[in-house]
Scaffold this motif. Structure first.
Motif, mmCIF file in Angstrom:
data_model
loop_
_atom_site.group_PDB
_atom_site.id
_atom_site.type_symbol
_atom_site.label_atom_id
_atom_site.label_comp_id
_atom_site.label_asym_id
_atom_site.label_seq_id
_atom_site.Cartn_x
_atom_site.Cartn_y
_atom_site.Cartn_z
ATOM 1 N N ARG A 91 0.859 -1.264 0.019
ATOM 2 C CA ARG A 91 -0.060 -0.046 -0.063
ATOM 3 C C ARG A 91 0.828 1.239 0.051
ATOM 4 O O ARG A 91 1.856 1.129 0.448
ATOM 5 C CB ARG A 91 -0.505 0.078 1.232
ATOM 6 C CG ARG A 91 -1.899 -1.046 1.443
ATOM 7 C CD ARG A 91 -2.463 -0.794 2.475
ATOM 8 N NE ARG A 91 -1.981 -1.074 3.957
ATOM 9 C CZ ARG A 91 -1.794 -0.452 5.045
ATOM 10 N NH1 ARG A 91 -2.706 0.530 5.031
ATOM 11 N NH2 ARG A 91 -1.369 -1.019 6.167
ATOM 12 N N THR A 145 0.391 0.989 -3.794
ATOM 13 C CA THR A 145 -0.594 0.882 -4.778
ATOM 14 C C THR A 145 -1.109 2.541 -5.318
ATOM 15 O O THR A 145 -1.595 2.697 -6.186
ATOM 16 C CB THR A 145 -1.975 0.197 -3.941
ATOM 17 O OG1 THR A 145 -2.086 0.643 -2.769
ATOM 18 C CG2 THR A 145 -1.928 -1.098 -4.327
ATOM 19 N N GLU A 146 -1.005 3.202 -4.270
ATOM 20 C CA GLU A 146 -1.463 4.707 -4.315
ATOM 21 C C GLU A 146 -0.647 5.336 -5.550
ATOM 22 O O GLU A 146 -1.210 6.152 -6.457
ATOM 23 C CB GLU A 146 -1.162 5.418 -3.111
ATOM 24 C CG GLU A 146 -1.956 6.588 -2.811
ATOM 25 C CD GLU A 146 -1.634 7.431 -1.604
ATOM 26 O OE1 GLU A 146 -1.456 6.831 -0.756
ATOM 27 O OE2 GLU A 146 -1.401 8.578 -1.768
ATOM 28 N N GLU A 195 -1.905 3.896 -8.707
ATOM 29 C CA GLU A 195 -2.956 4.449 -9.239
ATOM 30 C C GLU A 195 -2.716 6.019 -9.911
ATOM 31 O O GLU A 195 -3.338 6.140 -10.964
ATOM 32 C CB GLU A 195 -4.017 4.695 -8.033
ATOM 33 C CG GLU A 195 -5.164 5.192 -8.403
ATOM 34 C CD GLU A 195 -6.117 5.713 -7.169
ATOM 35 O OE1 GLU A 195 -5.272 5.895 -6.306
ATOM 36 O OE2 GLU A 195 -7.426 6.069 -7.367
ATOM 37 N N LYS A 245 -3.519 6.779 -13.731
ATOM 38 C CA LYS A 245 -4.216 8.222 -13.877
ATOM 39 C C LYS A 245 -3.848 9.093 -14.910
ATOM 40 O O LYS A 245 -4.416 9.665 -15.797
ATOM 41 C CB LYS A 245 -4.732 8.790 -12.568
ATOM 42 C CG LYS A 245 -5.978 8.042 -12.228
ATOM 43 C CD LYS A 245 -6.350 8.840 -10.791
ATOM 44 C CE LYS A 245 -7.950 8.338 -10.365
ATOM 45 N NZ LYS A 245 -7.862 8.599 -8.915
ATOM 46 N N ARG A 263 -9.071 2.547 -6.792
ATOM 47 C CA ARG A 263 -8.073 1.394 -5.988
ATOM 48 C C ARG A 263 -8.824 0.676 -4.896
ATOM 49 O O ARG A 263 -9.671 1.051 -4.356
ATOM 50 C CB ARG A 263 -7.099 2.436 -5.576
ATOM 51 C CG ARG A 263 -6.348 1.986 -4.497
ATOM 52 C CD ARG A 263 -4.867 2.823 -4.209
ATOM 53 N NE ARG A 263 -5.244 4.151 -4.061
ATOM 54 C CZ ARG A 263 -5.265 4.510 -2.687
ATOM 55 N NH1 ARG A 263 -4.898 3.729 -1.679
ATOM 56 N NH2 ARG A 263 -5.702 5.897 -2.567
ATOM 57 N N ASP A 277 -7.488 -1.168 -1.627
ATOM 58 C CA ASP A 277 -6.613 -1.954 -0.717
ATOM 59 C C ASP A 277 -7.280 -1.409 0.827
ATOM 60 O O ASP A 277 -8.138 -0.811 0.874
ATOM 61 C CB ASP A 277 -5.239 -1.242 -0.916
ATOM 62 C CG ASP A 277 -5.270 0.354 -1.024
ATOM 63 O OD1 ASP A 277 -6.201 1.075 -0.191
ATOM 64 O OD2 ASP A 277 -4.273 1.031 -1.504
ATOM 65 N N THR A 316 -8.412 2.031 1.088
ATOM 66 C CA THR A 316 -9.796 2.743 0.291
ATOM 67 C C THR A 316 -11.000 1.787 1.105
ATOM 68 O O THR A 316 -11.996 2.167 0.801
ATOM 69 C CB THR A 316 -9.625 2.537 -0.957
ATOM 70 O OG1 THR A 316 -9.709 1.117 -1.389
ATOM 71 C CG2 THR A 316 -8.722 3.422 -1.550
ATOM 72 N N LEU A 321 -8.785 -1.258 -12.346
ATOM 73 C CA LEU A 321 -8.804 -1.652 -10.757
ATOM 74 C C LEU A 321 -7.413 -1.690 -10.352
ATOM 75 O O LEU A 321 -6.588 -2.782 -10.750
ATOM 76 C CB LEU A 321 -9.967 -2.561 -10.324
ATOM 77 C CG LEU A 321 -9.894 -2.661 -9.055
ATOM 78 C CD1 LEU A 321 -10.545 -1.560 -8.380
ATOM 79 C CD2 LEU A 321 -10.560 -3.730 -8.676
ATOM 80 N N VAL A 322 -7.062 -0.841 -9.403
ATOM 81 C CA VAL A 322 -5.592 -1.005 -8.931
ATOM 82 C C VAL A 322 -5.635 -1.705 -7.500
ATOM 83 O O VAL A 322 -6.794 -1.110 -6.879
ATOM 84 C CB VAL A 322 -4.743 0.162 -8.956
ATOM 85 C CG1 VAL A 322 -3.369 0.040 -8.282
ATOM 86 C CG2 VAL A 322 -4.445 0.728 -10.312
ATOM 87 N N GLY A 323 -4.826 -2.404 -7.043
ATOM 88 C CA GLY A 323 -5.275 -2.977 -5.598
ATOM 89 C C GLY A 323 -4.121 -4.096 -5.304
ATOM 90 O O GLY A 323 -3.213 -4.326 -5.911
ATOM 91 N N THR A 324 -4.244 -4.087 -3.771
ATOM 92 C CA THR A 324 -3.332 -5.313 -3.197
ATOM 93 C C THR A 324 -4.063 -6.542 -3.452
ATOM 94 O O THR A 324 -4.972 -6.644 -4.186
ATOM 95 C CB THR A 324 -3.167 -4.898 -1.635
ATOM 96 O OG1 THR A 324 -4.595 -4.863 -1.127
ATOM 97 C CG2 THR A 324 -2.421 -3.740 -1.506
#
Ligand code: ADP
Ligand code: ZN
Length: 749
Positions: free
Chosen positions: A447, A513-514, A517, A521, A531, A533, A536, A558-561
């Motif tokens: 994250r 992840t931030e 993202e 963008k 996002r 994680d 969020t 979709l971005v994520g852990t």
């Protein structure tokens, strides 16, 4: 002679305690709640035995106190759940108090809040007469209005609903005094499914009853035959991602309910409960309850009561639902059984899957462990014949598994410099998806915006004052950058100058992840990017809302852990990009390879679940590592063979049992000294039955201000190791509180 009972109180570290039942209190039964004195307080406990051993009593004789009150004349917790909790207390060496606390619903510790109620008013027969006939004194205008309002609602209306119609409580009370209205309290049932059907309803036009594939039919057939035996069995349902395991569970549940028995379904994450629960709801409607920590206490308590009263025959929930008070259990499903979230990383440190297996054993039920990437332990048991093995080798409609490609980041860095986040290949692949209106998932199991802040002048990093880790930078509301500890939550606003040398050259290193993202963008300003994680997901309801948006095709990237890797079924996703596959591989953990293989296979399994073929692109620094190679070919068996050889060579689980003990102390010296004492005592008692490794500083050498030194026990019998450890701590109560014992540890940080 007065009666002695054993009571477990929900207080950490405490074992069962003995109390006396005074003459003027009824004889309690096992499972009832009692209020007992504990030190200077009064606490609510559960009666675990009504025939306390006189020997226990003699030992504690001088301290045996009377119970203060008996709250229930029947068992509050069913016997099966008490037995299970006591097994957990013993196996995980955590004390009965902690284990029983896990089995208790929220709010059950005091009577006052146990019943969340609302006030309802309903018209009586006298009241009906009063509208039609003349009564004296005559009804006032407001009273008349209230009665006619109620005449259309024979069940009554809540006082709040009446207030909204301008009918005040005072008016109702006056009517109640005259016997025209009855006011009662009613328990509120909150429906945790409200708003959920919107996201996970079956698409309209789809027939109610699906035709099973041949493989599904065969699996349901074999598992039903096992269920028909109505005795304890364990089966592994090894089905590739997208092979339709959920449908198999639902059909099997139907068979078991047909036998008049109930069904428990465990999923690893709160985020997975809506989809799985609605699959069961589609077949069993109101007979399904949900239990997980994302519900409010009130919701959870109401659901718990419905289960306890037998209004429910299917429970879907996360690990703590393993203690749901279901009667006549016939089937336990553990979906994604390999998932590390089943292990609780605080006391009691139980593994939901393993407790589920014990519960089924005690109930004589069938367990189905479902996974595309079974835990090494589970697969070993399936190969040895202890577990049945049922396989689903193909995806629904014979959809191909995603094709998986590797991107060597060494080459990428050599060509484009060290700041690359998205490789050229991944960028091109996302471009194609956006052009075609398809969806992409981008995974990074880390994250934040930056994973460290360091000073170019003195080369030091911003560290947590309480823990031996560097702080992670997050953007907070208002665009403020804050450096935060992921372990103790300490945080500071990122300073302008180095706190050590006052140098003005603070730099950020690493990314999470931030940052990914933000990068996505920036590269595709018109794309709809989101996002997922832990940051969020914090807002209540955020996760189902976000997953619903993805399911409806309203998000392009979709971005994520790892939260995006698990079990979700998004037909529009055709690309999965893994930013850095190696995140877990560097850790000093014998499960690192297994975890990496599972994560990569699972996330690749999110692509191509609809009509369009899927692709996964994995960026890595170690393209030759066996976990990455086998994940790339999605070859579980080959991975297992290689992994089990390594476990054999190193004597790691499942070849041996493992127990971990961490000593926490205010100084490193003290922690080391105490850990050494324990280690010597253990070695002296070993007699070849187990080996002691350590002591050594834990990988997280400092946590929340305490120093940590750990040791391991390896041996064939956990019971022997547990008892040796408890024995070594027996005469040192104060130290025992600073030792964390983890039986079958999953993570050893
Ligand atoms: P798994 O858990 O094995 O990855 P799922 O249970 O999520 O797979 O099923 C994958 C998809 O296939 C889901 O969309 C599910 O609704 C669908 N599905 C399952 N069984 C059938 C069937 N017999 N016919 C049509 N679609 C099915
Ligand atoms: Zn910290």
């Amino acid at each position: 002679m007065s009666l002695l009972i054993r009571v477990a109180v929900p207080v950490p570290f405490l074992d069962q305690l003995t109390y006396r039942v005074p003459e003027d209190v009824d004889r309690p039964i096992r499972g009832a709640r009692v209020i007992v004195p504990l030190g200077s307080r009064f606490v609510t406990g559960i009666v675990t035995a009504t025939d306390a051993n006189p020997l226990d009593a003699r030992v504690e004789a001088r301290n045996v106190k009377d119970i203060v009150d008996l709250l229930d004349d029947r068992a509050f917790l069913p016997e099966s759940v008490i037995d299970l909790a006591l097994w957990v207390a013993e196996y995980y060496a955590c004390g009965a108090g902690d284990a029983l606390a896990s089995a208790m619903p929220p709010h059950s510790r005091d009577r006052a809040s146990a019943h969340k109620t609302t006030r309802m008013a309903a018209m009586t027969l006298l009241g009906r007469d009063a509208i039609e006939k003349e009564v004296s004194p005559p009804l006032g205008a407001k009273q008349r209005q209230a009665l006619s309002g109620l005449s259309g609602a024979p069940e009554g209306l809540t006082l709040r609903a009446l207030a909204e119609r301008g009918i005040m409580a005072a008016t109702l009370m006056r009517l109640a005094q005259r016997g025209f209205v009855a006011v009662r309290r009613e328990r509120v049932e909150r429906d945790p499914f409200v708003g959920l059907e919107r996201h996970f309803s079956t698409p309209s036009g789809q027939p109610e009853e699906r035709t099973l594939t041949d493989e599904q039919t065969a699996a349901v057939g074999r598992l039903s035959a096992l269920a028909a035996q109505q005795q304890f069995r364990v089966a592994l349902l090894h089905g590739v991602t997208g092979s339709g395991k959920t449908e198999v569970y639902v059909r099997l549940a139907r068979v078991v309910r047909g036998q008049g028995r109930s069904v428990l379904v465990l999923v690893p994450e709160i985020a997975l409960t809506p989809a799985v629960a609605s699959a069961f709801r589609a077949s069993f409607g109101d007979a399904v309850a949900v239990q997980h920590s994302g519900l409010s206490d009130g919701e959870r308590y109401d659901q718990w009561q419905r289960i306890r009263h037998g209004d429910v025959s299917v429970v879907v929930g996360t690990r703590s639902a393993v203690f749901a008070p279901l009667a006549a259990l016939g089937l336990v499903v553990v979906d994604e059984e390999h998932d590390a979230s089943f292990k609780q990383e605080e006391s009691p440190r139980y593994h939901g899957r393993d407790v589920a297996i014990m519960r089924a054993k005690q109930a004589g039920a069938l367990v189905v462990l479902g996974s595309a990437t079974p835990a090494v332990e589970t697969y070993q048991n399936a190969l040895s014949g202890r577990y049945e093995r049922v396989t689903l080798e193909r995806r629904i409609f014979d959809r191909p598994l995603a094709s998986v490609g590797l991107v060597s980041m060494r080459e990428e860095y050599a060509a484009r410099g060290p700041d690359v986040i998205l490789s050229d290949a991944l960028k091109a692949a996302i471009d194609r998806r956006l052009a075609r209106g398809e969806q992409s998932l981008v995974l990074l199991n880390r994250r934040g915006l930056a994973t460290a802040v360091f000073c170019r002048q003195c080369a030091r990093t911003l560290e947590c004052p309480n823990c031996s880790v560097s702080l992670t930078v997050h953007t907070e509301r208002g665009g403020i950058h804050r450096a935060r500890c992921h372990y103790c939550n300490y945080s500071v606003i990122v300073p302008k100058v180095c706190p050590h040398c006052a140098g003005p050259y603070l730099e950020r290193a690493g990314f999470g992840t931030e940052r990914v993202e933000a990068e996505v963008k920036m590269l595709w300003p018109h794309a709809r990017v989101a996002r997922l994680d832990r940051d969020t997901a914090r807002r209540r309801g955020a996760v189902p809302q976000l997953l619903g948006q993805v399911a409806r095709g309203n998000i392009d990237v979709l971005v994520g852990t790892q939260m995006i890797a698990k079990g979700h079924d998004f037909p529009g996703v055709t690309l999965v990009g893994v930013i850095s596959a190696d995140v877990g591989l560097g850790l000093a953990d014998f499960r690192a390879a297994e975890r990496t293989f599972q994560l990569l296979t699972q996330v690749a399994g999110r692509a191509g679940r609809g009509d369009m073929a899927g692709e996964a692109l994995i960026q890595t620094l170690y393209p030759d590592h066996y976990s990455i190679q086998h994940a790339c070919r999605q070859d579980y068996r080959a991975f297992f063979e290689e992994e089990i050889r390594y476990r054999q060579a190193m004597r790691y689980p499942p070849i041996v049992g493992l127990v971990n003990a961490v000593v926490r102390a205010p100084t490193f010296g003290q922690a080391l000294e105490e850990a050494s004492d324990i280690a010597s005592a253990l070695r002296a008692a070993a007699a070849g039955r187990y080996r002691v490794l350590g002591p050594a500083p834990a990988p997280l050498a400092r946590l929340r201000g305490e120093y940590r030194v750990q040791l391991f026990l390896k041996g064939a019998r956990r019971k022997t190791m547990r008892e040796a450890l408890l024995h070594a701590l027996r005469s040192r109560k104060e130290l025992a509180r600073r030792v964390t014992v983890d039986v079958d540890p999953l993570s050893v940080l």
